[in-house]
Design a protein around this motif. Structure first.
Motif, PDB file in Angstrom:
ATOM      1  N   ASN A 224      24.391  57.031  55.029  1.00  0.00           N
ATOM      2  CA  ASN A 224      23.362  57.367  56.022  1.00  0.00           C
ATOM      3  C   ASN A 224      22.267  56.298  56.110  1.00  0.00           C
ATOM      4  O   ASN A 224      21.074  56.582  56.033  1.00  0.00           O
ATOM      5  N   ILE A 225      22.688  55.068  56.276  1.00  0.00           N
ATOM      6  CA  ILE A 225      21.737  53.963  56.405  1.00  0.00           C
ATOM      7  C   ILE A 225      21.950  53.238  57.737  1.00  0.00           C
ATOM      8  O   ILE A 225      23.000  53.369  58.374  1.00  0.00           O
ATOM      9  N   THR A 226      20.926  52.479  58.118  1.00  0.00           N
ATOM     10  CA  THR A 226      21.045  51.532  59.222  1.00  0.00           C
ATOM     11  C   THR A 226      20.775  50.154  58.649  1.00  0.00           C
ATOM     12  O   THR A 226      19.748  49.951  57.989  1.00  0.00           O
TER      13      THR A 226
ATOM     14  N   VAL B 190      23.701  35.296  41.354  1.00  0.00           N
ATOM     15  CA  VAL B 190      22.650  35.953  42.148  1.00  0.00           C
ATOM     16  C   VAL B 190      22.389  37.394  41.713  1.00  0.00           C
ATOM     17  O   VAL B 190      21.518  38.061  42.273  1.00  0.00           O
ATOM     18  N   GLU B 191      23.116  37.874  40.723  1.00  0.00           N
ATOM     19  CA  GLU B 191      23.152  39.299  40.387  1.00  0.00           C
ATOM     20  C   GLU B 191      21.780  39.922  40.154  1.00  0.00           C
ATOM     21  O   GLU B 191      21.508  41.039  40.618  1.00  0.00           O
ATOM     22  N   LYS B 192      20.893  39.231  39.475  1.00  0.00           N
ATOM     23  CA  LYS B 192      19.617  39.876  39.139  1.00  0.00           C
ATOM     24  C   LYS B 192      18.576  39.782  40.254  1.00  0.00           C
ATOM     25  O   LYS B 192      17.461  40.279  40.087  1.00  0.00           O
ATOM     26  N   ASP B 193      18.943  39.155  41.384  1.00  0.00           N
ATOM     27  CA  ASP B 193      17.974  38.964  42.464  1.00  0.00           C
ATOM     28  C   ASP B 193      18.337  39.697  43.747  1.00  0.00           C
ATOM     29  O   ASP B 193      17.606  39.594  44.733  1.00  0.00           O
ATOM     30  N   VAL B 194      19.458  40.425  43.772  1.00  0.00           N
ATOM     31  CA  VAL B 194      19.878  41.141  44.972  1.00  0.00           C
ATOM     32  C   VAL B 194      20.267  42.568  44.612  1.00  0.00           C
ATOM     33  O   VAL B 194      20.362  42.922  43.436  1.00  0.00           O
ATOM     34  N   ALA B 195      20.525  43.373  45.643  1.00  0.00           N
ATOM     35  CA  ALA B 195      20.833  44.788  45.420  1.00  0.00           C
ATOM     36  C   ALA B 195      22.325  45.078  45.417  1.00  0.00           C
ATOM     37  O   ALA B 195      22.758  46.099  44.877  1.00  0.00           O
TER      38      ALA B 195
ATOM     39  N   VAL C   3      18.413  43.955  49.748  1.00  0.00           N
ATOM     40  CA  VAL C   3      19.192  42.847  50.292  1.00  0.00           C
ATOM     41  C   VAL C   3      20.591  42.810  49.680  1.00  0.00           C
ATOM     42  O   VAL C   3      20.767  42.957  48.472  1.00  0.00           O
ATOM     43  N   VAL C   4      21.582  42.618  50.563  1.00  0.00           N
ATOM     44  CA  VAL C   4      22.973  42.485  50.142  1.00  0.00           C
ATOM     45  C   VAL C   4      23.385  41.029  50.318  1.00  0.00           C
ATOM     46  O   VAL C   4      23.203  40.455  51.389  1.00  0.00           O
ATOM     47  N   PHE C   5      23.913  40.450  49.261  1.00  0.00           N
ATOM     48  CA  PHE C   5      24.360  39.058  49.314  1.00  0.00           C
ATOM     49  C   PHE C   5      25.810  39.030  49.782  1.00  0.00           C
ATOM     50  O   PHE C   5      26.696  39.546  49.109  1.00  0.00           O
TER      51      PHE C   5
ATOM     52  N   GLY D  23      12.178  49.066  60.100  1.00  0.00           N
ATOM     53  CA  GLY D  23      12.864  50.305  59.736  1.00  0.00           C
ATOM     54  C   GLY D  23      14.283  50.182  59.233  1.00  0.00           C
ATOM     55  O   GLY D  23      14.916  51.204  58.926  1.00  0.00           O
ATOM     56  N   ALA D  24      14.843  48.984  59.145  1.00  0.00           N
ATOM     57  CA  ALA D  24      16.183  48.843  58.573  1.00  0.00           C
ATOM     58  C   ALA D  24      16.160  49.296  57.122  1.00  0.00           C
ATOM     59  O   ALA D  24      15.215  49.016  56.383  1.00  0.00           O
ATOM     60  N   ASP D  25      17.199  49.991  56.701  1.00  0.00           N
ATOM     61  CA  ASP D  25      17.285  50.467  55.313  1.00  0.00           C
ATOM     62  C   ASP D  25      17.844  49.394  54.392  1.00  0.00           C
ATOM     63  O   ASP D  25      17.469  49.330  53.213  1.00  0.00           O
ATOM     64  N   VAL D  26      18.753  48.582  54.923  1.00  0.00           N
ATOM     65  CA  VAL D  26      19.441  47.553  54.138  1.00  0.00           C
ATOM     66  C   VAL D  26      19.549  46.309  55.003  1.00  0.00           C
ATOM     67  O   VAL D  26      19.732  46.404  56.226  1.00  0.00           O
TER      68      VAL D  26
END
Length: 482
Positions: free
Chosen positions: A9-11, A100-105, A81-83, A32-35
């Motif tokens: 349920n995200i945009t 990049v693991e510790k700096d992104v979601a 943020v998704v890499f 308003g973007a969720d991701v």
């Protein structure tokens, strides 16, 4: 797991090459973007990067050997943020994900882009014809990082084949699948296949993110729900609709485009976004107004100052530059400079630094200062041993001075820069002024000292020659004349 990014349920702001850089991602979050997804970044380029905490911009930068910032992020978006990477190799994909693991979601693999930029080397939509490799890449990532892993695909010619692939992807343990509802041969002018997305959504138990509705179905925020329902999807991802006006994510409705572009440019200035990237994004927002007076000024701009002038943001540009320069000045303090960390690599003293030519006065280099210092110390001249890395043809040099070795742990774009970097490491490790502009007892003072030393040496040489001539005259017998 608590704190992990959810895709239900995200945009989301879709990954878009040249568009999904930090200013656009932050703007989408504001509206308003969720991701937000970054632009697709190729594993071969990312694996060569080193991670840098940029204290001036307050960002984390992933910097290539040629000093280009491949990916920039900040604390504001860390949990959102998704890499996205382009890859066709499980091991290399895992190396990049861990970088990049510790700096992104979350980590996403592009399996849907049909453009040559993505498909060469078997990446992007080329992976759709190799489900074994898809499974290998995703399984390696899911098992190798602590973050959620997702992928973005396009539909296959057969509905059954599309569903079969989605189910196989689900078994790897990914957190979600984004589905662009077009075949890899289709383009935006072709209608999106909502029925295919819906079939995938009903076939799997993980969130499905619908993508591809910008042209036909999504014109404003109210259309997002309709598109999601038409696809029976859990979530929606927007590309072109968000590129044209990121305020499409606003529940209260879109803002005037000029206001949106102004806010985008403020972020671009604050985070030192490359002017040509900013110009590209602004032109995408202008669309059919790109030939307007404003559009022509944007197209003609060669730097951030000129872009700011086009939008009447001269004062914002000056204020932002002053703020960033104040931070740079604070970080240039002697206390900070002496904080350079020396690490030993075997018998070689190393520092992680790059040679910055602009930091030194014209015609002066660290190699010159090191040579002059060695001459005054009456030690052997510095010697340089330089090697070239095959994968990207970058250079690294080791300088030997007084039987001790020094080098930078970072690779340079040229042999000359690599040698200069090793000289800087040596000078800093020994606590010798290197002549940087603004450096105490450096710069022009050092130049004058070097010139004075050379003048003094020349005078001494001439004096020795003159004394030698007089001594020689004493030892010559007088000539007898008839």
């Amino acid at each position: 797991m608590a704190g992990r990014l959810s895709f239900a349920n995200i945009t989301a702001l879709a990954p878009m090459v040249r568009v999904g850089t930090l200013p656009m991602r932050l703007l989408a979050l504001d509206y308003g973007a969720d991701v937000v997804y970054c632009e697709e970044l190729i594993d071969m380029k990312m694996v060569q990067c080193h991670r840098v905490e940029n204290e001036v911009l307050q960002t984390v930068d992933f910097v290539a050997p040629d000093e280009r910032v491949m990916f920039r992020t900040c604390a504001r978006e860390k949990r959102k943020v998704v890499f996205q990477m382009g890859t066709a190799d499980p091991e290399r994909a895992l190396s990049v994900a861990r970088l990049v693991e510790k700096d992104v979601a979350a980590i996403d693999v592009n399996m849907g882009c049909p453009k040559e930029y993505s498909t060469k080397g078997g990446m992007g939509a080329a992976l759709l014809s190799d489900p074994d490799k898809i499974e290998a890449i995703l399984t390696k990532l899911v098992g190798g990082v602590s973050l959620p892993v997702t992928c973005k695909i396009r539909i296959l010619p057969s509905l059954d084949d599309t569903v079969t692939l989605a189910r196989r992807i689900e078994k790897t343990g990914v957190a979600a699948i984004a589905v662009h509802g077009r075949l890899k041969e289709e383009r935006p002018r072709h209608p999106v296949h909502c029925d295919y997305i819906g079939a995938v959504a009903r076939a799997v138990s993980i969130p499905v993110i619908a993508n591809g509705g910008s042209l036909d179905l999504v014109k404003c925020h109210d259309d997002i729900r309709a598109f999601k329902e038409a696809c029976a999807a859990s979530s929606v991802m927007l590309a072109r609709a968000a590129m044209w006006n990121p305020s499409v994510f606003r529940r209260a409705g879109p803002l005037p485009l000029h206001d949106v572009m102004t806010q985008y440019l403020k972020y671009a200035l604050r985070y030192d976004n490359h002017a040509f990237n900013s110009k590209y994004c602004l032109c995408q927002m202008l669309r059919d107004k790109v030939e307007s007076l404003l559009g022509k000024r944007v197209q003609a701009a060669q730097n951030n100052r000129e872009l700011s002038e086009a939008y009447g943001l001269d004062d914002v540009f000056e204020e932002t530059q002053a703020e960033l320069e104040a931070r740079r000045h604070a970080l240039r303090s002697p206390e900070w400079r002496r904080g350079d960390v020396v690490a030993m690599d075997g018998d070689v003293a190393t520092m992680a630094l790059k040679f910055q030519r602009r930091q030194y006065p014209p015609q002066l280099t660290p190699k010159m200062f090191l040579l002059e210092w060695s001459r005054r110390q009456k030690t052997a001249q510095p010697t340089y041993h330089t090697v070239q890395r095959a994968q990207d043809r970058a250079f690294q040099s080791t300088v030997t001075v007084d039987r001790k070795k020094y080098r930078s742990s970072l690779w340079e774009k040229s042999k000359k820069f690599a040698e200069q970097a090793s000289a800087v490491v040596c000078l800093r490790a020994l606590g010798i002024p290197e002549g940087r502009e603004g450096e105490e007892n450096g710069g022009r003072q050092q130049k004058r000292k070097m010139e004075d030393d050379r003048d003094s040496d020349e005078e001494k040489r001439k004096k020795r020659m003159s004394d030698g001539d007089r001594e020689s005259d004493k030892n010559v017998e007088p000539t007898l004349h008839a």
